[in-house]
Design a protein around this motif. Structure first.
Motif, PDB file in Angstrom:
ATOM      1  N   LEU A 152       0.838  -1.212   0.000  1.00 52.22           N
ATOM      2  CA  LEU A 152       0.000   0.000   0.000  1.00 52.22           C
ATOM      3  C   LEU A 152       0.868   1.256   0.000  1.00 52.22           C
ATOM      4  N   GLU A 153       1.925   1.231   0.799  1.00 47.96           N
ATOM      5  CA  GLU A 153       2.816   2.399   0.883  1.00 47.96           C
ATOM      6  C   GLU A 153       3.509   2.633  -0.467  1.00 47.96           C
ATOM      7  N   ALA A 154       3.673   1.538  -1.251  1.00 48.64           N
ATOM      8  CA  ALA A 154       4.317   1.687  -2.568  1.00 48.64           C
ATOM      9  C   ALA A 154       3.313   2.152  -3.628  1.00 48.64           C
ATOM     10  N   GLY A 155       2.048   2.352  -3.211  1.00 55.50           N
ATOM     11  CA  GLY A 155       1.077   2.937  -4.143  1.00 55.50           C
ATOM     12  C   GLY A 155       0.015   1.985  -4.652  1.00 55.50           C
ATOM     13  N   GLU A 156       0.074   0.698  -4.269  1.00 55.40           N
ATOM     14  CA  GLU A 156      -0.991  -0.216  -4.733  1.00 55.40           C
ATOM     15  C   GLU A 156      -2.320   0.213  -4.110  1.00 55.40           C
ATOM     16  N   LYS A 157      -3.401   0.022  -4.865  1.00 54.80           N
ATOM     17  CA  LYS A 157      -4.696   0.534  -4.404  1.00 54.80           C
ATOM     18  C   LYS A 157      -5.512  -0.515  -3.656  1.00 54.80           C
ATOM     19  N   ARG A 158      -5.283  -1.805  -4.009  1.00 55.33           N
ATOM     20  CA  ARG A 158      -6.076  -2.860  -3.362  1.00 55.33           C
ATOM     21  C   ARG A 158      -5.179  -4.044  -3.019  1.00 55.33           C
ATOM     22  N   VAL A 159      -5.094  -4.387  -1.747  1.00 57.29           N
ATOM     23  CA  VAL A 159      -4.310  -5.566  -1.388  1.00 57.29           C
ATOM     24  C   VAL A 159      -5.140  -6.462  -0.465  1.00 57.29           C
ATOM     25  N   THR A 160      -4.864  -7.754  -0.553  1.00 52.51           N
ATOM     26  CA  THR A 160      -5.635  -8.710   0.256  1.00 52.51           C
ATOM     27  C   THR A 160      -4.719  -9.717   0.954  1.00 52.51           C
TER      28      THR A 160
END
Ligand code: SAM
Ligand code: SF4
Length: 473
Positions: A152-160
């Motif tokens: 998320l900190e690297a810019g991904e919008k959705r992680v699971t």
């Protein structure tokens, strides 16, 4: 405590309705770890059980150690997290309606995370229903949180993190504990019992125990930080199976923990009747520091209903465990969970439950109306009980329990108890705390600063839910 609750486990916590807990700040938990980058602020709200509360303490520890700062309001937060519960239907609905309020989150630069049982159960569907959510992570994947946060900190919008097929437990370098004197410590995660009404085996994954070395290491740290009471947690805490070579039994772990310098009380919850054996009662009898309270949920007093629930014991087998405790050399307070209105529960089955309650005379119960849950075998069972009938049965049951508790508490007038003081009233000279047997005592004392200490109080009055008294020493 008498309860029909959404937050069943909360009732184990101190009942300070009319009291203000003047807490010392939690034991050293720096808001930002020196040397870590300063990131945003986070707001974390928790629904459900004590295990969820403690998971949140560990999640907060992970975020703090990465440089996030915890805030108490949604407005002040750049990362809003909900640690959810799906034991009963309403809890999940509540989370979805809460998420609905955040459609503007991306434009305000805020991130939203859903953790816990609803995250596991609904998975990626949460993104469809609330596209502004960024993180969906079930409890069995919490050990991957640092990795997910990096994405998320690297810019991904959705992680699971939705894998439940794991043998890992969630261990953190840092935990931000809320209570300055009593620490939760999870010793076993997940559940293998497969009760036919319950989502936990689906949402929390298989049973996996922490090694006794790791548990005792954390306990030592807690004692060094000034904690005097620990509460071992697990959905079936007494099914603990030490993966370390020393293969410490659960009862041995209780006794070793009780001998830890600085520890005054060791509690544990929740026990499953199948794995409840005489050695646990002996541990309570032989060491005063092992608390004389056992939460041993029965769920129903009818053997056919217990069979349909897949509880793995009959009414008589359960009552044998109760007799073992009632015959102990030290009095043991016994509490329970009961479900009313399970599919097919007849009036005769329900009366069996009432008779069992009269026989056991529980010190407290948590009672629930059966709620059909996704993926569970009970969901498709015939002969559902109408809601009004469930409500009627619940009211009858709670009424009976109120009478049992009032009678039992009356008999305690004149007795002395050791009280761990955890709250101070707005009223002058009024304090509150728990006994070893987990009763709440509200008592008077003219001493100035009792918070965190252990005192003796004599009971001079009662309500169904608490004892009233005055300090003797
Ligand atoms: N592992 C514990 C045990 O076996 O007793 C209980 C864990 S569960 C989180 C807490 C309680 O929620 C259960 O003891 C049960 O009484 C209640 N519960 C679980 N599923 C339920 C359902 N579908 N409807 C109503 N109550 C439920
Ligand atoms: Fe659910 Fe039964 Fe496991 Fe308790 S023992 S968590 S009620 S499946």
């Amino acid at each position: 405590m008498l309860n029909s609750l959404n937050r069943m486990e909360k009732a184990f916590d101190i009942g300070l309705d009319s009291l203000v807990a003047e807490k010392r700040p939690p034991a050293p938990a720096p808001e930002i770890i020196s040397g870590s980058p300063q990131r945003g602020t986070f707001y974390l709200e928790t629904f459900g059980c004590q295990m969820n509360d403690h998971d949140s303490e560990k999640v907060a520890g992970v975020l703090l150690s990465r440089g996030y700062r915890q805030v108490e309001s949604i407005d002040a937060a750049s990362f809003i997290l909900y640690n959810t519960c799906s034991i009963r239907e309403k809890a999940a609905q509540k989370v979805f309606s809460r998420l609905g309020e955040f459609s503007e989150a991306p434009s305000q630069g805020k991130m939203i995370g859903v953790l816990g049982c609803v995250a596991q159960q609904e998975g990626e569907k949460i993104f469809h229903r609330s596209p502004w959510v960024n993180l969906v992570c079930g409890s069995a994947s919490y050990s991957k949180l640092p990795e997910l946060l990096s994405q998320l900190e690297a810019g991904e919008k959705r992680v699971t993190g939705l894998d439940t097929d794991t043998d890992e437990t969630f261990e953190t370098e840092m935990t931000r504990r809320d209570n300055p004197w009593r620490a939760y410590l999870t010793i076993i995660e997940g559940c293998d019992k497969a009760c036919s009404y319950c989502v936990v085996p689906f949402t929390r994954g298989p049973e996996r125990s922490r090694s006794s070395d790791s548990v005792l290491r954390e306990l030592r740290q807690l004692a060094e930080l000034g904690y005097t009471e620990v509460q071992f947690l697990g959905q079936t805490v007494n099914s603990y199976a030490d993966p370390a070579p020393r293969k410490m039994k659960f009862s041995e772990l209780l006794l070793v923990a009780a001998e830890m310098p600085g520890m005054r009380r060791v509690r544990f919850t929740t026990s499953h009747p199948r794995d409840f054996h005489p050695d646990i009662v002996e541990a309570i009898e032989n060491n005063e520091k092992v608390c004389n309270h056992v939460h041993l949920p029965v769920q129903s007093g009818s053997t056919p209903v217990l069979r349909a629930m897949q509880r793995t014991y009959s009414r008589d087998e359960y009552l044998e465990k109760i007799a073992m405790m009632r015959n102990a050399r030290r009095p043991i307070a016994i509490t329970s969970d009961i479900i009313v209105g399970f599919p097919g529960e007849t009036e005769a089955d329900f009366e069996e439950t009432l008779r069992l309650m009269q026989e056991v005379k529980y010190e407290a119960i948590f009672a629930f109306k059966y709620s059909p849950r996704p993926n569970t075998p009970a969901q498709s069972m015939p002969d559902a009980i109408p809601e009004e009938e469930k409500s009627r049965r619940l009211a009858v049951l709670l009424d009976l329990q109120r009478k049992i508790q009032t009678d039992a508490n009356q008999k305690l007038i004149g007795q002395d108890f050791e009280v761990h003081v955890e709250g101070k009233s707005r009223k002058e000279n009024q304090w509150s705390g728990h006994t070893s047997c987990n009763r709440v005592v509200n008592f008077s004392s003219s001493q100035p600063d009792l918070l965190g200490s252990y005192v003796r109080a004599r009971v001079n009055g009662v309500t169904p839910n608490c004892l009233i008294g005055e300090q003797t020493i």
